[in-house]
Design an enzyme around this catalytic site. Sequence first.
Site, PDB file in Angstrom:
ATOM      1  N   CYS A 150       0.813  -1.231   0.000  1.00 55.65           N
ATOM      2  CA  CYS A 150       0.000   0.000   0.000  1.00 55.65           C
ATOM      3  C   CYS A 150       0.840   1.271   0.000  1.00 55.65           C
ATOM      4  CB  CYS A 150      -0.964  -0.026   1.177  1.00 55.65           C
ATOM      5  SG  CYS A 150      -0.166   0.014   2.802  1.00 55.65           S
ATOM      6  N   HIS A 198      -2.739   1.500   6.657  1.00 57.08           N
ATOM      7  CA  HIS A 198      -2.990   1.383   5.218  1.00 57.08           C
ATOM      8  C   HIS A 198      -2.980   2.770   4.575  1.00 57.08           C
ATOM      9  CE1 HIS A 198      -4.275  -0.455   1.541  1.00 57.08           C
ATOM     10  NE2 HIS A 198      -5.410   0.251   1.488  1.00 57.08           N
ATOM     11  N   HIS A 210      -5.369   2.239  -4.554  1.00 54.48           N
ATOM     12  CA  HIS A 210      -4.529   1.609  -3.528  1.00 54.48           C
ATOM     13  C   HIS A 210      -4.200   0.169  -3.892  1.00 54.48           C
ATOM     14  CE1 HIS A 210      -7.948  -0.504  -1.111  1.00 54.48           C
ATOM     15  NE2 HIS A 210      -8.364  -0.247  -2.337  1.00 54.48           N
TER      16      HIS A 210
END
Length: 234
Positions: A150, A198, A210
């Site tokens: 990520c 994240h 993402h």
Amino acid sequence: MAKHRLEQPNRGSKVAKRAVVAGSITVGSLAAVAGPALAAPVHVPNVGTFELPGVDTKQIPQQFQEKKAAPVAKSTPAAQQGADVDIPNVGKFTIPGLNPDQIPKQFQPKGGGGIFAPAPTPAEKAVSAAESKIGSPYSYGSAGPNAFDCSGLVYWSYKQAGKTIPRDSYGQLGGGTPVSSIATAKPGDVLIFNGGGHAGIYAGNGTFVHSSTYGVPVKRDKVNNWDLTGIRRY
């Protein structure tokens, strides 16, 4: 009698011209409508242009109105300066008298947008870089160019835009400038989710790009589907 004969041709010419005009326009009826102070030019093809006293120009049929030259368009300051033309494999040239928007896109500098179009910001470039990797696989600890985790996708995308930001999601949450809410977010802002675990890049309209987890490729997702922790602008 000699004097009378000399004047006779001139008088005949005037009568002929009046007859031509009278044959196409009812002078008497026009004069009755217009005021005596008016005088309208009437153009008779192959004969000439005459002024009819007591007639307004608006009363003359269009085919007999005197033709006027079309007004010359005034050039704008941009046209006076000229516009840049980029011809592939030849070079760039400035053509005087043209506006930039008159140049076809394929010949505008750098492929279009006009010479006065603003250059994309690093944030906009980062969004484009992230979107170009949609479909790439997730891989923990990877930061491109073929696989990403990520924060690696966010880091790599900004690297393509010429800007270096923190590599991990917690560092990305601590850097940049805070943005108060998603309502004020702009494309390119870094979104941090799940308390800092994240990260993704905001793409506008409530979506972000993402790389989430194993088996799930880089994709576009809705911000509302995730637990948003913070927004940072770099």
